[in-house]
Design a protein around this motif. Structure first.
Motif, mmCIF file in Angstrom:
data_model
loop_
_atom_site.group_PDB
_atom_site.id
_atom_site.type_symbol
_atom_site.label_atom_id
_atom_site.label_comp_id
_atom_site.label_asym_id
_atom_site.label_seq_id
_atom_site.Cartn_x
_atom_site.Cartn_y
_atom_site.Cartn_z
ATOM 1 N N GLY A 187 -3.728 -56.361 21.557
ATOM 2 C CA GLY A 187 -2.670 -55.565 20.950
ATOM 3 C C GLY A 187 -3.011 -54.095 20.809
ATOM 4 N N MET A 188 -4.266 -53.738 21.000
ATOM 5 C CA MET A 188 -4.680 -52.332 20.894
ATOM 6 C C MET A 188 -4.319 -51.527 22.140
ATOM 7 S SD MET A 188 -8.256 -51.887 18.961
ATOM 8 C CE MET A 188 -8.464 -52.454 17.295
ATOM 9 N N GLU A 189 -3.897 -52.193 23.183
ATOM 10 C CA GLU A 189 -3.627 -51.498 24.435
ATOM 11 C C GLU A 189 -2.615 -50.372 24.264
ATOM 12 O OE1 GLU A 189 -2.686 -52.351 29.102
ATOM 13 O OE2 GLU A 189 -2.350 -53.962 27.671
ATOM 14 N N GLU A 190 -1.549 -50.612 23.508
ATOM 15 C CA GLU A 190 -0.539 -49.557 23.341
ATOM 16 C C GLU A 190 -1.123 -48.336 22.638
ATOM 17 O OE1 GLU A 190 2.475 -49.804 19.933
ATOM 18 O OE2 GLU A 190 1.998 -51.921 20.308
ATOM 19 N N TYR A 191 -2.033 -48.534 21.703
ATOM 20 C CA TYR A 191 -2.665 -47.404 21.016
ATOM 21 C C TYR A 191 -3.611 -46.652 21.949
ATOM 22 C CZ TYR A 191 -0.712 -49.613 16.925
ATOM 23 O OH TYR A 191 0.157 -50.160 16.027
ATOM 24 N N MET A 192 -4.302 -47.399 22.800
ATOM 25 C CA MET A 192 -5.215 -46.757 23.739
ATOM 26 C C MET A 192 -4.454 -45.938 24.775
ATOM 27 S SD MET A 192 -8.368 -49.297 24.229
ATOM 28 C CE MET A 192 -9.229 -49.948 22.804
ATOM 29 N N GLU A 193 -3.275 -46.414 25.156
ATOM 30 C CA GLU A 193 -2.458 -45.655 26.100
ATOM 31 C C GLU A 193 -1.998 -44.335 25.486
ATOM 32 O OE1 GLU A 193 0.674 -48.288 27.310
ATOM 33 O OE2 GLU A 193 -0.673 -49.483 28.557
ATOM 34 N N LEU A 194 -1.720 -44.341 24.188
ATOM 35 C CA LEU A 194 -1.305 -43.119 23.497
ATOM 36 C C LEU A 194 -2.493 -42.195 23.236
ATOM 37 C CD1 LEU A 194 1.172 -44.645 20.892
ATOM 38 C CD2 LEU A 194 1.755 -43.287 22.910
ATOM 39 N N SER A 205 -3.689 -53.092 12.149
ATOM 40 C CA SER A 205 -2.715 -54.166 12.369
ATOM 41 C C SER A 205 -2.965 -54.887 13.689
ATOM 42 C CB SER A 205 -1.287 -53.622 12.313
ATOM 43 O OG SER A 205 -1.069 -52.697 13.358
ATOM 44 N N SER A 206 -3.459 -54.191 14.689
ATOM 45 C CA SER A 206 -3.721 -54.832 15.976
ATOM 46 C C SER A 206 -5.061 -55.567 15.995
ATOM 47 C CB SER A 206 -3.648 -53.813 17.115
ATOM 48 O OG SER A 206 -4.605 -52.817 16.945
ATOM 49 N N ALA A 207 -5.824 -55.464 14.906
ATOM 50 C CA ALA A 207 -7.104 -56.172 14.776
ATOM 51 C C ALA A 207 -7.024 -57.176 13.633
ATOM 52 C CB ALA A 207 -8.239 -55.180 14.549
ATOM 53 N N ASN A 208 -5.870 -57.829 13.523
ATOM 54 C CA ASN A 208 -5.647 -58.855 12.502
ATOM 55 C C ASN A 208 -5.848 -58.333 11.079
ATOM 56 O OD1 ASN A 208 -5.254 -60.708 14.650
ATOM 57 N ND2 ASN A 208 -7.453 -61.055 14.750
ATOM 58 N N GLY A 209 -5.568 -57.050 10.874
ATOM 59 C CA GLY A 209 -5.670 -56.462 9.550
ATOM 60 C C GLY A 209 -7.076 -56.059 9.138
ATOM 61 N N GLU A 210 -8.030 -56.205 10.032
ATOM 62 C CA GLU A 210 -9.424 -55.882 9.705
ATOM 63 C C GLU A 210 -9.634 -54.366 9.644
ATOM 64 O OE1 GLU A 210 -11.805 -58.120 8.954
ATOM 65 O OE2 GLU A 210 -10.348 -59.729 9.256
ATOM 66 N N ALA A 211 -10.360 -53.913 8.629
ATOM 67 C CA ALA A 211 -10.699 -52.496 8.506
ATOM 68 C C ALA A 211 -11.974 -52.170 9.266
ATOM 69 C CB ALA A 211 -10.857 -52.113 7.038
ATOM 70 N N VAL A 212 -12.842 -53.173 9.445
ATOM 71 C CA VAL A 212 -14.115 -53.004 10.145
ATOM 72 C C VAL A 212 -14.300 -54.186 11.085
ATOM 73 C CG1 VAL A 212 -16.631 -52.810 9.886
ATOM 74 C CG2 VAL A 212 -15.126 -51.800 8.167
ATOM 75 N N VAL A 213 -14.653 -53.883 12.332
ATOM 76 C CA VAL A 213 -14.946 -54.941 13.303
ATOM 77 C C VAL A 213 -16.347 -54.729 13.859
ATOM 78 C CG1 VAL A 213 -12.535 -55.334 13.912
ATOM 79 C CG2 VAL A 213 -13.852 -53.671 15.215
ATOM 80 N N LEU A 271 -10.378 -54.221 23.771
ATOM 81 C CA LEU A 271 -9.205 -54.779 24.445
ATOM 82 C C LEU A 271 -9.376 -56.267 24.760
ATOM 83 C CD1 LEU A 271 -8.002 -51.964 26.863
ATOM 84 C CD2 LEU A 271 -6.851 -52.849 24.836
ATOM 85 N N GLU A 272 -10.592 -56.673 25.095
ATOM 86 C CA GLU A 272 -10.849 -58.094 25.336
ATOM 87 C C GLU A 272 -10.595 -58.904 24.071
ATOM 88 O OE1 GLU A 272 -14.841 -58.717 26.730
ATOM 89 O OE2 GLU A 272 -14.549 -57.396 28.453
ATOM 90 N N THR A 273 -11.029 -58.370 22.943
ATOM 91 C CA THR A 273 -10.926 -59.081 21.671
ATOM 92 C C THR A 273 -9.567 -58.900 21.013
ATOM 93 O OG1 THR A 273 -13.295 -58.674 21.384
ATOM 94 C CG2 THR A 273 -12.086 -59.434 19.451
ATOM 95 N N TYR A 274 -9.004 -57.708 21.129
ATOM 96 C CA TYR A 274 -7.740 -57.364 20.471
ATOM 97 C C TYR A 274 -6.770 -56.754 21.490
ATOM 98 C CZ TYR A 274 -10.873 -57.753 16.480
ATOM 99 O OH TYR A 274 -11.807 -58.197 15.565
#
Length: 80
Positions: free
Chosen positions: A39-46, A11-19, A34-37
């Motif tokens: 929104g992933m910051e909260e997941y990385m913190e966890l 969801s934090s990668a615009n719904g993409e399954a593969v980047v 993090l530069e590209t997405y």
């Protein structure tokens, strides 16, 4: 290299399954994600585990990402 996203990371990668991200280590991978997405910051913190060819790495930012490897990012599961 192709990075497979599982669970809520999609969801934090615009719904993409593969980047597609070019990185040589887990640290560089996370930085570029993090530069590209942002929104992933909260997941990385966890905490995010990285599976490289089926072997799970946690807290291994300097681990090299071999070219041609199968890489999955796994968000930490929240219990309750």
């Amino acid at each position: 290299m192709q990075i497979n996203l599982t669970g809520s990371l999609r969801s934090s990668a615009n719904g993409e399954a593969v980047v597609e991200i070019n990185a040589s280590t887990i640290r560089e991978l996370f930085s570029k994600l993090l530069e590209t997405y942002p929104g992933m910051e909260e997941y990385m913190e966890l905490g995010i585990a990285v599976s490289i060819d089926g072997e799970i790495y946690r807290d291994s930012p300097s681990k090299k990402l071999p070219v041609g490897s199968e890489i999955f990012l796994l968000p930490r599961l929240q219990g309750g």
